[in-house]
Design a protein around this motif. Structure first.
Motif, PDB file in Angstrom:
ATOM      1  N   LEU A 321       0.864  -1.110   0.180  1.00  0.00           N
ATOM      2  CA  LEU A 321       0.052   0.081   0.186  1.00  0.00           C
ATOM      3  C   LEU A 321       0.841   1.318   0.040  1.00  0.00           C
ATOM      4  CD1 LEU A 321      -2.839  -1.054   2.414  1.00  0.00           C
ATOM      5  CD2 LEU A 321      -3.098  -0.607   0.288  1.00  0.00           C
ATOM      6  N   TYR A 322       1.907   1.123   0.892  1.00  0.00           N
ATOM      7  CA  TYR A 322       2.948   2.102   0.683  1.00  0.00           C
ATOM      8  C   TYR A 322       3.546   2.483  -0.702  1.00  0.00           C
ATOM      9  CZ  TYR A 322       7.371   4.451   1.634  1.00  0.00           C
ATOM     10  OH  TYR A 322       8.359   5.338   1.696  1.00  0.00           O
ATOM     11  N   LYS A 325       1.190   4.258  -2.901  1.00  0.00           N
ATOM     12  CA  LYS A 325       0.875   5.528  -2.454  1.00  0.00           C
ATOM     13  C   LYS A 325       2.307   6.385  -3.042  1.00  0.00           C
ATOM     14  CE  LYS A 325       0.527   8.240   1.843  1.00  0.00           C
ATOM     15  NZ  LYS A 325       1.629   8.737   2.568  1.00  0.00           N
ATOM     16  N   ARG A 359      -5.152  18.339   0.273  1.00  0.00           N
ATOM     17  CA  ARG A 359      -4.919  18.545   1.698  1.00  0.00           C
ATOM     18  C   ARG A 359      -5.809  19.421   2.412  1.00  0.00           C
ATOM     19  NH1 ARG A 359       0.670  17.885   3.232  1.00  0.00           N
ATOM     20  NH2 ARG A 359       1.639  16.165   1.700  1.00  0.00           N
ATOM     21  N   ALA A 362     -10.053  19.027   2.525  1.00  0.00           N
ATOM     22  CA  ALA A 362     -10.884  17.980   3.626  1.00  0.00           C
ATOM     23  C   ALA A 362     -11.193  18.541   4.709  1.00  0.00           C
ATOM     24  CB  ALA A 362      -9.746  16.865   4.147  1.00  0.00           C
ATOM     25  N   CYS A 363     -10.918  19.910   5.199  1.00  0.00           N
ATOM     26  CA  CYS A 363     -11.210  20.493   6.459  1.00  0.00           C
ATOM     27  C   CYS A 363     -11.872  22.060   6.098  1.00  0.00           C
ATOM     28  CB  CYS A 363     -10.101  20.766   7.247  1.00  0.00           C
ATOM     29  SG  CYS A 363      -9.399  19.034   7.892  1.00  0.00           S
ATOM     30  N   ARG A 369     -18.281  26.804   7.099  1.00  0.00           N
ATOM     31  CA  ARG A 369     -17.633  25.994   8.200  1.00  0.00           C
ATOM     32  C   ARG A 369     -17.515  24.670   7.824  1.00  0.00           C
ATOM     33  NH1 ARG A 369     -18.463  26.595  14.468  1.00  0.00           N
ATOM     34  NH2 ARG A 369     -17.630  24.637  14.991  1.00  0.00           N
ATOM     35  N   LEU A 370     -16.679  24.066   8.045  1.00  0.00           N
ATOM     36  CA  LEU A 370     -16.239  22.542   7.798  1.00  0.00           C
ATOM     37  C   LEU A 370     -15.720  22.112   9.115  1.00  0.00           C
ATOM     38  CD1 LEU A 370     -17.311  20.796   5.479  1.00  0.00           C
ATOM     39  CD2 LEU A 370     -15.078  20.651   4.829  1.00  0.00           C
ATOM     40  N   VAL A 371     -14.496  21.344   9.223  1.00  0.00           N
ATOM     41  CA  VAL A 371     -13.731  21.048  10.435  1.00  0.00           C
ATOM     42  C   VAL A 371     -13.073  22.480  10.848  1.00  0.00           C
ATOM     43  CG1 VAL A 371     -11.942  19.973  11.264  1.00  0.00           C
ATOM     44  CG2 VAL A 371     -13.351  18.849   9.678  1.00  0.00           C
ATOM     45  N   PRO A 404     -10.910  22.941  16.259  1.00  0.00           N
ATOM     46  CA  PRO A 404      -9.730  22.074  16.641  1.00  0.00           C
ATOM     47  C   PRO A 404      -8.406  22.818  16.066  1.00  0.00           C
ATOM     48  CG  PRO A 404     -10.791  20.901  14.942  1.00  0.00           C
ATOM     49  CD  PRO A 404     -11.706  22.027  15.488  1.00  0.00           C
ATOM     50  N   VAL A 405      -7.278  22.422  16.650  1.00  0.00           N
ATOM     51  CA  VAL A 405      -6.032  22.969  16.310  1.00  0.00           C
ATOM     52  C   VAL A 405      -5.473  22.344  14.887  1.00  0.00           C
ATOM     53  CG1 VAL A 405      -4.668  21.482  17.526  1.00  0.00           C
ATOM     54  CG2 VAL A 405      -3.531  23.314  16.758  1.00  0.00           C
ATOM     55  N   MET A 406      -5.101  23.265  13.894  1.00  0.00           N
ATOM     56  CA  MET A 406      -5.088  22.656  12.519  1.00  0.00           C
ATOM     57  C   MET A 406      -3.785  22.016  12.738  1.00  0.00           C
ATOM     58  SD  MET A 406      -4.265  24.849   9.147  1.00  0.00           S
ATOM     59  CE  MET A 406      -3.093  24.427   8.141  1.00  0.00           C
ATOM     60  N   PRO A 407      -3.773  20.733  12.198  1.00  0.00           N
ATOM     61  CA  PRO A 407      -2.348  19.813  12.055  1.00  0.00           C
ATOM     62  C   PRO A 407      -1.355  20.334  11.174  1.00  0.00           C
ATOM     63  CG  PRO A 407      -4.297  18.604  11.327  1.00  0.00           C
ATOM     64  CD  PRO A 407      -4.952  19.902  11.522  1.00  0.00           C
ATOM     65  N   ASN A 408      -0.051  20.223  11.716  1.00  0.00           N
ATOM     66  CA  ASN A 408       0.974  20.659  10.696  1.00  0.00           C
ATOM     67  C   ASN A 408       0.864  19.624   9.524  1.00  0.00           C
ATOM     68  OD1 ASN A 408       3.524  20.900   9.563  1.00  0.00           O
ATOM     69  ND2 ASN A 408       4.319  21.657  11.442  1.00  0.00           N
ATOM     70  N   GLN A 409       0.982  20.212   8.515  1.00  0.00           N
ATOM     71  CA  GLN A 409       0.841  19.447   7.146  1.00  0.00           C
ATOM     72  C   GLN A 409       2.158  18.915   6.546  1.00  0.00           C
ATOM     73  OE1 GLN A 409      -2.278  18.586   5.807  1.00  0.00           O
ATOM     74  NE2 GLN A 409      -2.779  19.185   7.486  1.00  0.00           N
TER      75      GLN A 409
ATOM     76  N   GLU B  77     -14.427  16.807  17.671  1.00  0.00           N
ATOM     77  CA  GLU B  77     -13.879  18.337  17.555  1.00  0.00           C
ATOM     78  C   GLU B  77     -14.102  18.368  16.026  1.00  0.00           C
ATOM     79  OE1 GLU B  77     -10.328  19.743  18.657  1.00  0.00           O
ATOM     80  OE2 GLU B  77     -10.927  19.058  21.021  1.00  0.00           O
ATOM     81  N   ASN B  81     -18.492  18.559  12.189  1.00  0.00           N
ATOM     82  CA  ASN B  81     -19.028  19.209  10.756  1.00  0.00           C
ATOM     83  C   ASN B  81     -18.424  18.222   9.549  1.00  0.00           C
ATOM     84  OD1 ASN B  81     -20.134  21.747  11.581  1.00  0.00           O
ATOM     85  ND2 ASN B  81     -18.123  22.103  12.513  1.00  0.00           N
ATOM     86  N   VAL B 139      -0.820   4.022   5.741  1.00  0.00           N
ATOM     87  CA  VAL B 139      -1.363   3.305   4.315  1.00  0.00           C
ATOM     88  C   VAL B 139      -2.597   2.163   4.858  1.00  0.00           C
ATOM     89  CG1 VAL B 139       0.474   3.690   3.077  1.00  0.00           C
ATOM     90  CG2 VAL B 139       0.274   1.756   4.236  1.00  0.00           C
TER      91      VAL B 139
END
Lengths: 433, 172
Positions: A321-322, A325, A359, A362-363, A369-371, A404-409, B77, B81, B139
Motif C-alpha cells: 500500500l505504501y 501511495k 490537503r 478536507a477541512c 464552516r467545515l472542520v 480544533p487545532v490545525m495539524p501541521n501538514q 472536534e 462538521n 496506509v
C-alpha cells in the motif's frame, strides 16, 4: 546482486501489478524445472550406484535414460534454470523498494548455485553417456550438481520466506540469510517432496505419452520404469498434503488469510485426483493418463507458487500500500515537473492548487464552516500580509477555541507560500465582497 | 470389495487433511485474524491523506505508558462538521449522542502470562519511531499487529539500541 536495489526507482502501479504475475509464473516454471532436474540427477546417481552393486540390467539403462531425457538441451537449462533467477531478483527488488530488507542481495548466491547445478548436470549427462565413462567422475559431477541445486533451493526458499517475518528483518545483518525458522525448513522439505512428484510424473509422461511414447522398449523394462516413476509420484502426492498442512501450522499469522486456506484445500483436492490416477496406473500397468497426471502436476506447481506468493503479499500488505501511495506521489511530481516547463508563475499556481485540492479541502471551504473555519472569516486579516499566512500554514497554532487545532501538514516553505498565494487569489477573485 | 478399499482409504486420507486445513483456517479466522472494529476507522485517511501525526489522536504516547485511545469528544472536534454524511461517521455521532465510549477491540497485545510492562513514553523519548512496532499506519485501512511482539523482536531491538536486556527491564 545488492546493486539492483540501488538501481530500482519507485515502481509504478502498473509495474507492481505485472510483478505479481511475473513472480507467480516465473517461480512456478523455475521450481518445476529445477524440481525435475533435482529429481532426475538424484535418481540417476542412485541407479548408477545400484548398477555397480546389484546385477540388474535395467539400473544402468535407467540412469542413462534419465540423464539423456531430462538433462537434454542446454538452452532449456539456461532459459528455465538460470534466467528466471535474474528475472525474480529484479521483481523482488521492486516489490521490496524502500523496505527494511533487501532480498535481492541473496540472489547472487541463488544465481551462482543454479549455474553450478545446471552446468554440472550437463557435465554429468556427458559423463554418463560416454561409452567407457569413469564411475567416480560420473558420481562426482552428479553429486556437485545435486548439492548445488539443494543449496540453491534452500537459499531461494529462506530468502523469499524472509518476507513473511518482518519482526526478524533487523536480525539479518549478514550477506547470507542465516536466520532459522521452522517454517522455512518445512517449506524447503515441501519443495523437495514436490520435486519427486514432478520428476515421477515427467518420467511417466516422457516415457509413455510424449510423441506416442518411447519406441522399442522392452516390456519388463517398461514395467520397471512404470513401477518406479509411478511409485515415486504417488508417494509424493500422499506426502505433500502433510507438508502443506505442516506449513500452515507453522506459518506466521501475518501471512495467513482465508483465501490461502481455501486454495490449500483446492491443492489437496488436485493431489487426490492425481493420486487416484496414479493408483489406476500402478494397478492396471497402463499409462493412458500420463499427460493428465503431468499437466495436473504443473497446475500443482503453479498453485503452490500462487499460494506462496499470496502469503508473501499478505505479509507485505502495508508495504505494498505504501508503494502504491509512493507511485501516486511520483506521478503527481512528474505532472508538476511538466508544469514547471510552462514557467515559474504557472508552476507555483499549479502547486498551490494541487496542495489545496489534496490537503486543505478536507477541512476547509471558502464560504462554509467545515472542520476548520471558512476562509471568508480567516483570510481578510492576511490580505496585506501573505507571508504571515504562509508562516501559519507552516506552523499552525490554536487561534479560535471553537475549532480544533490545525495539524501541521509538513509542507516545505515554497509549498506553503504557493498554497497561501493560491487561496488568497481565489478568495480575492471569487469570494471577497 | 478389496478392489475399492485402497481408493476409499486414499480419499479418506485426503479428506482428513482437508478437514485439518479447515480446522486451522477456522482457528485463524476466530482467534488470530485482526479483529473487526465497531467503526471502520481509516488510518490511511487520517494519518496518510490528512497528514495527522500519531500523537494528534493518541495523546498520551509521550507522557504515559499507554498511548491512549482518542476520546469520542476528540473525534467530534472535527466530525461535528466533517464527513457527517458518511455511514461510519454516523456511527461515531451515535456514540456521541448516546454518551457512550466506542468499544474498540484491542489489536496490539503481549501474551497475558508474559507480564510485560511496556512503556510508550520511554520508547518515544528514545526516538524509536511508531513504525518500528506498528508498521506503516499511514496506509492501513484495517489495523493488524504488524510485528509479532515476541521476545526475539524486543530483545534484538534492545541490543541494536544498547538498551538493557535484563529480564526485569520488561517483565514484572
Amino acid at each position: 546482486m545488492d546493486f539492483l536495489s540501488g538501481l530500482i526507482s519507485t515502481p509504478r502501479v502498473e509495474h507492481l501489478l505485472i510483478n505479481h504475475y511475473i513472480i507467480i509464473g516465473v517461480s512456478a516454471l523455475f521450481l518445476f524445472y529445477i524440481g525435475i532436474l533435482f529429481g532426475s540427477v538424484s535418481f540417476a546417481l542412485l541407479f548408477n550406484t545400484l548398477a555397480r552393486s546389484e546385477e540388474n540390467q535395467f539400473y544402468q539403462q535407467f540412469a542413462k535414460d534419465l540423464a539423456s531425457t531430462f538433462m537434454a538441451k542446454k538452452m532449456v537449462g539456461v532459459i528455465l534454470g538460470i534466467l528466471p533467477v535474474a528475472v525474480l531478483a529484479i521483481a523482488y527488488a521492486q516489490n521490496l523498494f524502500e523496505a527494511d530488507i533487501k532480498i535481492s542481495q541473496y540472489f547472487f548466491y541463488i544465481l551462482l548455485f543454479s549455474i553450478l547445478g545446471v552446468v554440472f548436470a550437463f557435465l554429468f549427462k556427458s559423463a554418463m553417456l560416454k561409452e567407457e565413462g569413469s564411475y567416480e567422475i560420473q558420481q562426482l559431477l552428479g553429486t556437485i550438481s545435486l548439492f548445488s541445486l539443494l543449496l540453491m533451493v534452500f537459499v531461494f526458499i529462506s530468502s523469499t520466506s524472509l518476507i513473511l517475518f518482518p519482526s526478524k528483518w533487523n536480525l539479518v545483518k549478514l550477506p547470507i540469510p542465516v536466520f532459522f525458522d521452522f517454517n522455512i525448513v518445512v517449506r524447503f522439505l515441501t519443495l523437495l517432496v514436490a520435486a519427486l512428484g514432478f520428476t515421477g510424473s515427467a518420467i511417466l509422461f516422457f516415457y509413455f505419452n510424449w510423441m506416442g511414447g518411447k519406441d522399442n522398449i522392452d516390456e519388463k523394462y517398461q514395467n520397471f520404469v512404470l513401477k518406479f516413476a509411478g511409485g515415486v509420484a504417488i508417494a509424493s502426492t500422499i506426502a505433500l498434503p502433510i507438508f502443506i498442512l505442516w506449513n500452515y501450522k507453522t506459518i506466521p499469522p501475518l501471512a495467513e488469510s482465508t483465501l490461502a486456506y481455501e486454495l490449500a484445500i483446492g491443492i489437496v483436492f488436485i493431489l487426490m485426483i492425481i493420486c487416484l490416477l496414479l493408483y489406476t496406473v500402478l494397478s492396471k500397468f497402463t499409462v493412458h493418463n500420463g499427460t493428465q497426471i503431468f499437466v495436473l502436476f504443473i497446475i500443482v506447481s503453479i498453485s503452490l507458487s500462487f499460494t506462496d506468493n499470496l502469503a508473501r503479499e499478505t505479509a507485505l500488505a502495508e508495504h505494498s500500500l505504501y508503494l502504491y501511495k509512493k507511485a501516486e506521489e511520483v506521478a503527481n511530481e512528474v505532472a508538476m515537473m511538466r508544469d514547471e516547463l510552462r514557467g515559474p508563475a504557472e508552476t507555483d499556481a499549479a502547486m498551490g492548487e494541487q496542495i489545496f485540492n489534496t490537503r486543505c479541502i478536507a477541512c476547509h471551504k471558502f464560504d462554509q464552516r467545515l472542520v476548520g473555519p471558512p476562509y471568508t472569516e480567516t483570510l481578510p486579516k492576511y490580505e496585506n500580509d501573505i507571508e504571515s499566512l504562509g508562516n501559519f500554514i507552516l506552523n499552525p497554532v490554536k487561534m479560535n477555541p471553537e475549532y480544533p487545532v490545525m495539524p501541521n501538514q509538513g509542507l516545505k516553505p515554497n509549498e506553503a507560500k504557493a498554497v497561501a498565494e493560491y487561496i488568497m487569489q481565489k478568495y480575492m477573485e471569487e469570494y471577497k465582497k | 470389495m478389496v478392489k475399492y478399499l485402497i481408493p476409499t482409504a486414499l480419499i479418506g486420507y485426503f479428506l482428513l487433511i482437508s478437514v485439518g486445513l479447515l480446522a486451522l483456517g477456522f482457528h485463524w479466522d476466530n482467534y488470530n485474524k485482526p479483529p473487526d472494529q465497531p467503526i471502520a476507522f481509516p488510518h490511511n485517511t487520517h494519518a496518510g491523506k490528512l497528514g495527522l501525526k500519531c500523537q494528534y489522536c493518541h495523546q498520551y504516547t509521550e507522557k504515559s505508558m499507554q498511548a491512549g485511545i482518542p476520546t469520542v469528544a476528540l473525534c467530534m472536534e472535527c466530525h461535528k462538521n466533517a464527513a457527517v454524511d458518511r455511514p461510519e461517521v454516523r456511527k461515531l455521532i451515535k456514540y456521541w449522542e448516546d454518551k457512550q465510549p466506542i468499544p474498540w477491540a484491542k489489536v496490539h497485545t503481549f501474551r497475558k502470562n508474559a507480564n510485560v510492562r511496556f512503556s510508550h513514553k520511554r520508547h518515544i523519548k528514545k526516538g524509536i519511531d511508531c513504525e518500528t512496532c506498528h508498521g506503516k499506519m499511514e496506509v492501513v485501512v484495517k489495523v493488524r499487529p504488524a510485528r509479532n511482539f515476541k521476545m526475539g523482536f524486543c530483545v534484538s531491538c534492545h541490543r541494536a539500541n544498547a538498551a538493557s536486556t535484563d529480564c526485569w527491564t520488561c517483565h514484572k
